[in-house]
Design a protein around this motif. Structure first.
Motif, PDB file in Angstrom:
ATOM      1  N   CYS A   1      31.843   6.878  36.024  1.00  0.00           N
ATOM      2  CA  CYS A   1      32.266   7.956  36.913  1.00  0.00           C
ATOM      3  C   CYS A   1      33.407   8.793  36.349  1.00  0.00           C
ATOM      4  O   CYS A   1      33.457   9.985  36.574  1.00  0.00           O
TER       5      CYS A   1
ATOM      6  N   HIS B   1      36.544   8.849  37.312  1.00  0.00           N
ATOM      7  CA  HIS B   1      37.560   9.235  38.282  1.00  0.00           C
ATOM      8  C   HIS B   1      38.932   8.754  37.822  1.00  0.00           C
ATOM      9  O   HIS B   1      39.071   7.691  37.232  1.00  0.00           O
TER      10      HIS B   1
ATOM     11  N   PHE C   1      43.080   8.145  38.938  1.00  0.00           N
ATOM     12  CA  PHE C   1      43.919   7.851  40.095  1.00  0.00           C
ATOM     13  C   PHE C   1      45.358   7.633  39.660  1.00  0.00           C
ATOM     14  O   PHE C   1      45.630   7.286  38.516  1.00  0.00           O
TER      15      PHE C   1
ATOM     16  N   TRP D   1      45.037  -0.665  45.473  1.00  0.00           N
ATOM     17  CA  TRP D   1      43.616  -0.804  45.794  1.00  0.00           C
ATOM     18  C   TRP D   1      43.034  -2.073  45.168  1.00  0.00           C
ATOM     19  O   TRP D   1      42.335  -2.843  45.826  1.00  0.00           O
TER      20      TRP D   1
ATOM     21  N   CYS E   1      34.369   1.807  42.410  1.00  0.00           N
ATOM     22  CA  CYS E   1      35.196   2.997  42.485  1.00  0.00           C
ATOM     23  C   CYS E   1      35.407   3.369  43.954  1.00  0.00           C
ATOM     24  O   CYS E   1      34.448   3.418  44.725  1.00  0.00           O
ATOM     25  N   PRO E   2      36.645   3.630  44.364  1.00  0.00           N
ATOM     26  CA  PRO E   2      36.894   3.997  45.756  1.00  0.00           C
ATOM     27  C   PRO E   2      36.239   5.315  46.171  1.00  0.00           C
ATOM     28  O   PRO E   2      36.025   5.554  47.352  1.00  0.00           O
ATOM     29  N   LEU E   3      35.903   6.169  45.200  1.00  0.00           N
ATOM     30  CA  LEU E   3      35.297   7.459  45.548  1.00  0.00           C
ATOM     31  C   LEU E   3      33.774   7.434  45.517  1.00  0.00           C
ATOM     32  O   LEU E   3      33.127   7.868  46.457  1.00  0.00           O
ATOM     33  N   CYS E   4      33.211   6.941  44.423  1.00  0.00           N
ATOM     34  CA  CYS E   4      31.750   7.050  44.270  1.00  0.00           C
ATOM     35  C   CYS E   4      31.025   5.712  44.316  1.00  0.00           C
ATOM     36  O   CYS E   4      29.810   5.667  44.246  1.00  0.00           O
ATOM     37  N   ARG E   5      31.759   4.624  44.409  1.00  0.00           N
ATOM     38  CA  ARG E   5      31.204   3.268  44.510  1.00  0.00           C
ATOM     39  C   ARG E   5      30.497   2.775  43.246  1.00  0.00           C
ATOM     40  O   ARG E   5      29.719   1.840  43.288  1.00  0.00           O
TER      41      ARG E   5
END
Length: 83
Positions: free
Chosen positions: A11, A13, A15, A23, A41-45
């Motif tokens: 992904c 991402h 942070f 997290w 991933c906290p955004l897209c899993r």
């Protein structure tokens, strides 16, 4: 502030380091101090690498890594604003 990327290659991402640490450690099981479920991933899993319970662990299994490119870019723009 200290940008980190997820170490999965899927992904990309990025942070804040403190947010990412919070997290990741919220997912630890308090009884034994290990992750039993795969982190996502906290955004897209997207799934992160499995984290082995045995130590020493390979750096390739760490869930996140410093993002030097983003850090350098942020420092450049902060310095531009200072001038």
């Amino acid at each position: 502030a200290a940008p980190y990327s997820l170490n999965n290659g899927n992904c990309g991402h990025v942070f804040c380091a403190m947010c990412l640490l919070r997290w990741a450690f919220e997912a630890l099981h308090l009884d034994c101090g290990h992750w039993h479920d795969r982190l996502q991933c906290p955004l897209c899993r997207a799934y992160l690498p499995d984290i082995p319970q045995n130590t020493p662990r390979s750096l390739a299994t760490f869930p996140f890594v410093p993002n030097r490119t983003t850090s350098t870019t942020l420092e450049f723009y902060v310095n531009l604003l200072k001038n």
